[in-house]
Design a protein around this motif. Sequence first.
Motif, short mmCIF file in Angstrom:
data_model
loop_
_atom_site.label_atom_id
_atom_site.label_comp_id
_atom_site.label_asym_id
_atom_site.label_seq_id
_atom_site.Cartn_x
_atom_site.Cartn_y
_atom_site.Cartn_z
N ILE A 79 0.86 -1.08 0.02
CA ILE A 79 0.08 0.05 0.10
C ILE A 79 0.92 1.30 -0.19
O ILE A 79 1.76 1.28 0.88
N GLY A 80 0.70 2.24 -0.91
CA GLY A 80 1.56 3.13 -1.23
C GLY A 80 3.07 2.84 -1.66
O GLY A 80 3.93 3.06 -0.91
N THR A 81 3.22 2.34 -2.93
CA THR A 81 4.40 2.07 -3.30
C THR A 81 5.36 2.99 -3.59
O THR A 81 6.68 2.86 -3.88
N SER B 203 3.57 -2.11 3.88
CA SER B 203 3.46 -0.44 3.74
C SER B 203 4.42 0.30 4.43
O SER B 203 4.81 0.05 5.61
N ASN B 204 4.94 1.46 3.89
CA ASN B 204 5.62 2.46 4.29
C ASN B 204 4.80 3.69 4.35
O ASN B 204 4.87 4.43 3.38
N PRO B 205 3.95 3.75 5.32
CA PRO B 205 2.77 4.77 5.00
C PRO B 205 3.07 6.14 5.29
O PRO B 205 4.34 6.38 5.98
N GLY C 145 1.89 14.38 0.12
CA GLY C 145 1.04 13.22 0.72
C GLY C 145 1.75 11.87 0.53
O GLY C 145 1.18 10.88 1.37
N ALA C 146 3.13 11.89 0.43
CA ALA C 146 3.92 10.75 1.06
C ALA C 146 4.54 10.93 2.19
O ALA C 146 4.96 9.85 2.95
N LEU C 147 4.39 11.80 2.80
CA LEU C 147 5.17 12.33 4.12
C LEU C 147 4.05 12.19 5.38
O LEU C 147 4.30 11.46 6.41
N1 GLN Z 1 6.85 2.80 -0.53
C1 GLN Z 1 7.73 3.87 -0.86
C2 GLN Z 1 8.91 4.00 -0.21
O1 GLN Z 1 8.98 3.47 1.03
C3 GLN Z 1 7.04 5.14 -0.90
C4 GLN Z 1 6.41 5.33 0.67
C5 GLN Z 1 5.48 6.61 0.75
O2 GLN Z 1 5.35 7.37 -0.11
N2 GLN Z 1 5.20 6.87 2.01
O3 GLN Z 1 9.89 4.92 -0.17
#
Ligand code: GLN
Length: 288
Positions: free
Chosen positions: A128-130, A195-197, A219-221
């Motif tokens: 989830i959230g690649t 996931s690395n959410p 949005g990734a942070l």
């Molecule tokens: N899975 C990706 C990573 O670990 C993105 C994680 C995210 O955007 N939160 O770098």
Amino acid sequence: MNEAVKTWRIIDILKVSEKLLGEKGIDSPRLNAELLLCNTLNSERMKLYLDFEKPLTQSELDNYRIKIKRRLNREPLQYITGSAGFYGLSFEVNPSVLIPRPETELLVEKSLDFIKKRRLENPKLLEIGTGSGCISIAIASSITCEIDAVDISNDALMVAQINSETNNTTPKITFRNKDLFNDIQSLAGYDLIISNPPYIALDEIQGLQEEVKDFEPLGALTDNKDGLEFYRKIIELAKYSDGITNILLEVGDGKKEEVESLLHKNKITKYEFYKDLLKTDRVLHLEI
Ligand code: GLN
């Protein structure tokens, strides 16, 4: 009067740019200067040392100056060079994806350990959230598996697809545009969810390094709330999915207690935290 044109040798330009970067408070100024020069000259770091006395051409100099300016403006090195290393592989990155972090390699290692320990032969995984695809691609480059890797951002998925191609994992990973909060109803059928959410709380964003807060995708942070929304949603989905769900999640610096109290609230007893190389609780294994 004609001014003599100054020739810049590799050694000169490195000295000057190291100083400029250092004065700006940029970490590891020499390394930054060297890596940007390698990128400009398309050469290995060792080669710089062998060619210390070699003068740069005008176009190399112009090109390097643009890169140094960007770095002085705090743009992350990896966005300037367009690539980042992770788990011994190379990934294309741009501002639509988070730059892969070394500590995230623990999530890859723990996923591989889990699959090995359970002797799963062709495991099915959901990420989830690649983002750049780094986690799924690192796993798929090591074992036989089938991965569904989802992200809410189409721009990120385009980068992930390219990375999967360059790392030869395309037959093993299917990338899909999905929003965890609307498009995923069940986690059943997967051997492992990873996931690395976005786990940074909205009110912590201001305190981050400029490289992160001004350049990486917000949005990734952050979840724009307390940094726990993704954990809540994944736990809720797991609770209402048939069968036992195994989940491996990255955890933010110093977030163990908050995450643990969320687990207690949900009466989850089967869980374990793993520490990264800096002894920070970094990865959480849940069995729900
Ligand atoms: N899975 C990706 C990573 O670990 C993105 C994680 C995210 O955007 N939160 O770098």
